[in-house]
Write a protein that holds these residues in place. Structure first.
Motif, short mmCIF file in Angstrom:
data_model
loop_
_atom_site.label_atom_id
_atom_site.label_comp_id
_atom_site.label_asym_id
_atom_site.label_seq_id
_atom_site.Cartn_x
_atom_site.Cartn_y
_atom_site.Cartn_z
N LEU A 59 38.49 105.60 29.16
CA LEU A 59 37.09 105.45 29.56
C LEU A 59 36.60 104.07 29.15
CD1 LEU A 59 34.27 108.07 29.42
CD2 LEU A 59 33.85 105.80 28.45
N ILE A 60 36.06 103.34 30.10
CA ILE A 60 35.50 102.01 29.85
C ILE A 60 33.99 102.11 29.77
CG2 ILE A 60 35.25 99.66 30.75
CD1 ILE A 60 37.77 100.27 32.47
N THR A 61 33.38 101.53 28.76
CA THR A 61 31.93 101.36 28.74
C THR A 61 31.61 99.93 29.19
OG1 THR A 61 31.76 100.52 26.48
CG2 THR A 61 31.78 102.93 26.77
N GLY A 62 30.42 99.75 29.77
CA GLY A 62 30.04 98.42 30.23
C GLY A 62 30.86 97.95 31.40
N SER A 63 31.25 98.88 32.29
CA SER A 63 32.19 98.52 33.37
C SER A 63 31.57 97.65 34.45
CB SER A 63 32.77 99.79 34.00
OG SER A 63 31.77 100.52 34.71
N ASN A 64 30.25 97.45 34.42
CA ASN A 64 29.61 96.56 35.40
C ASN A 64 29.70 95.08 35.01
OD1 ASN A 64 28.85 98.39 37.36
ND2 ASN A 64 26.86 98.82 36.42
N GLY A 65 30.10 94.81 33.77
CA GLY A 65 30.22 93.43 33.31
C GLY A 65 31.52 92.79 33.80
N LEU A 66 31.68 91.52 33.50
CA LEU A 66 32.87 90.78 33.95
C LEU A 66 34.15 91.42 33.43
CD1 LEU A 66 34.31 88.38 35.27
CD2 LEU A 66 33.76 87.02 33.23
N LEU A 67 34.24 91.65 32.12
CA LEU A 67 35.44 92.26 31.56
C LEU A 67 35.62 93.68 32.10
CD1 LEU A 67 37.89 92.50 29.73
CD2 LEU A 67 36.33 93.04 27.83
N GLY A 68 34.53 94.45 32.17
CA GLY A 68 34.62 95.81 32.67
C GLY A 68 35.19 95.87 34.06
N GLN A 69 34.72 94.97 34.94
CA GLN A 69 35.23 94.97 36.31
C GLN A 69 36.69 94.54 36.37
OE1 GLN A 69 32.78 93.71 39.61
NE2 GLN A 69 30.94 93.66 38.34
N LYS A 70 37.07 93.61 35.51
CA LYS A 70 38.49 93.21 35.47
C LYS A 70 39.38 94.35 34.97
CE LYS A 70 37.86 89.09 37.05
NZ LYS A 70 38.25 88.78 38.44
N LEU A 71 38.88 95.13 34.03
CA LEU A 71 39.63 96.29 33.56
C LEU A 71 39.84 97.30 34.69
CD1 LEU A 71 38.06 96.77 30.03
CD2 LEU A 71 40.52 96.56 30.49
N ILE A 72 38.79 97.52 35.49
CA ILE A 72 38.95 98.41 36.65
C ILE A 72 40.01 97.84 37.59
CG2 ILE A 72 37.85 99.44 38.67
CD1 ILE A 72 35.18 99.32 37.19
N SER A 73 39.90 96.55 37.88
CA SER A 73 40.82 95.91 38.82
C SER A 73 42.27 96.05 38.38
CB SER A 73 40.45 94.43 38.95
OG SER A 73 41.34 93.76 39.81
N VAL A 74 42.51 95.88 37.08
CA VAL A 74 43.89 95.91 36.57
C VAL A 74 44.41 97.34 36.44
CG1 VAL A 74 45.32 95.39 34.54
CG2 VAL A 74 43.65 93.71 35.34
N ALA A 75 43.52 98.28 36.06
CA ALA A 75 44.00 99.62 35.67
C ALA A 75 43.83 100.70 36.74
CB ALA A 75 43.27 100.07 34.40
N ARG A 76 43.07 100.45 37.79
CA ARG A 76 42.69 101.56 38.67
C ARG A 76 43.85 102.14 39.46
NH1 ARG A 76 40.53 100.23 44.08
NH2 ARG A 76 41.08 98.10 44.64
N ASN A 77 44.89 101.37 39.69
CA ASN A 77 46.04 101.90 40.42
C ASN A 77 47.26 102.11 39.53
OD1 ASN A 77 44.78 102.04 43.02
ND2 ASN A 77 44.91 99.80 43.14
N SER A 78 47.01 102.18 38.22
CA SER A 78 48.10 102.37 37.27
C SER A 78 48.65 103.79 37.35
CB SER A 78 47.60 102.09 35.85
OG SER A 78 48.54 102.52 34.89
N ASP A 79 49.98 103.91 37.21
CA ASP A 79 50.61 105.23 37.19
C ASP A 79 50.46 105.92 35.84
OD1 ASP A 79 51.49 104.95 39.82
OD2 ASP A 79 53.38 103.99 39.19
#
Length: 304
Positions: free
Chosen positions: A5-25
């Motif tokens: 679970l990411i907090t602050g996902s609307n920020g720069l780092l938060g969005q990059k975490l989504i980008s990197v992790a969202r299709n992870s197995d």
């Protein structure tokens, strides 16, 4: 598979975490922030509105999603705003972290908390993880107070300190040093840049990967995650100009004191990355490699 679970996902780092992790197995990803989701692609993760300064809001989300790991990127990072609006700064940077620590203890969650080079006074940088903090700003004080809360926690925890993060997302809530310099010079606008502050600027993608490595390896303790180039902010601005072939004569070097900013900045920070490199396998890009990635993204090639 871990639920992260990411907090602050609307920020720069938060969005990059989504980008990197969202299709992870190996990761089931829950992105949370205040307000509607700013990340423009809906697949590969779940989004929920959560206000971490509201203990009830956090409790509800944790009970529902039962994460194994929380990566806390939520914070007020504007140093002058924190200096002036101290109650707000403390609410978000300290009291909200107390809420997170308490829920992580109850549910036995691994908390990965983001902190900053501004916990140091800037007299002896670059710093290792065991250097003694001594903040010179209220922002730095708030982040150190949050670190202390995390360190005293009975749950599994890691603190990731970072430095001067830069990068690009589709829906930016605020600019950063690279984008500001590039945009100003492209418009022919003269800018003043400090020549007496040293940093190790951090590409947002590198920081996101560092956070996910900490989650994957169940890292515990303090880790310094930043770029590997130690530069003055002036040199960074000049390298932006060189990379994009912009007019460096528009850049005027100034001292920190001459800017009369609300809050004091530490002069020489930056990080020594040996621990993160050795124990996490962290390997950051150079400044120019970071600029190359930004340039691709600016031309419409942001990874979907």
């Amino acid at each position: 598979m871990k639920t992260v679970l990411i907090t602050g996902s609307n920020g720069l780092l938060g969005q990059k975490l989504i980008s990197v992790a969202r299709n992870s197995d190996s990761i089931k990803l829950i992105a949370t922030s205040k307000g509607p989701n700013r990340y423009p692609f809906p697949d590969g993760y779940h989004y929920a509105e959560v206000d971490i300064s509201d203990a009830g809001s956090i409790e509800k989300a944790i009970a529902l999603y039962q994460p194994d790991v929380i990566i806390n990127t939520a914070a007020i990072t504007n140093v002058d705003t924190c200096h002036v609006e101290r109650d707000l700064c403390r609410k978000v940077n300290v009291e909200a972290v107390k809420n997170l620590v308490e829920v992580c203890e109850r549910y036995k969650i691994h908390l990965i908390h983001l902190s900053t080079d501004f916990v140091f006074d800037g007299k002896n940088g670059p710093y290792t993880e065991d250097a003694t903090p001594n903040p010179v700003s209220y922002y730095g004080e708030s982040k150190l107070d949050a670190e202390d809360l995390v360190r005293k926690s009975s749950s599994k925890w890691a603190i990731i300190r970072t430095v001067l993060v830069y990068g690009l997302t589709e829906n930016m809530s605020r600019s950063n040093i690279v984008l500001w310099v590039k945009s100003s010079l492209e418009k022919g606008t003269p800018i003043k840049v400090v020549n007496d502050q040293w940093r190790t600027p951090t590409l947002a993608e590198d920081l996101a990967l560092g956070c996910l490595l900490a989650a994957e390896k169940e890292a515990q303790g303090i880790y310094h995650i930043s770029g590997k180039d130690t530069v003055t902010i002036l040199e960074m601005a000049e390298r932006v100009a060189d990379f994009w072939r912009l007019d460096k004569s528009l850049i005027s070097p100034v001292s920190s004191k001459s800017l009369n900013q609300e809050a004091v900045r530490p002069l020489k920070t930056g990080f020594i990355l040996d621990k993160a490199t050795r124990t996490l396998g962290y390997s950051p890009k150079s400044l120019e490699e970071g600029f190359k990635l930004l340039d691709k993204q600016m031309k419409g090639l942001i990874s979907k």
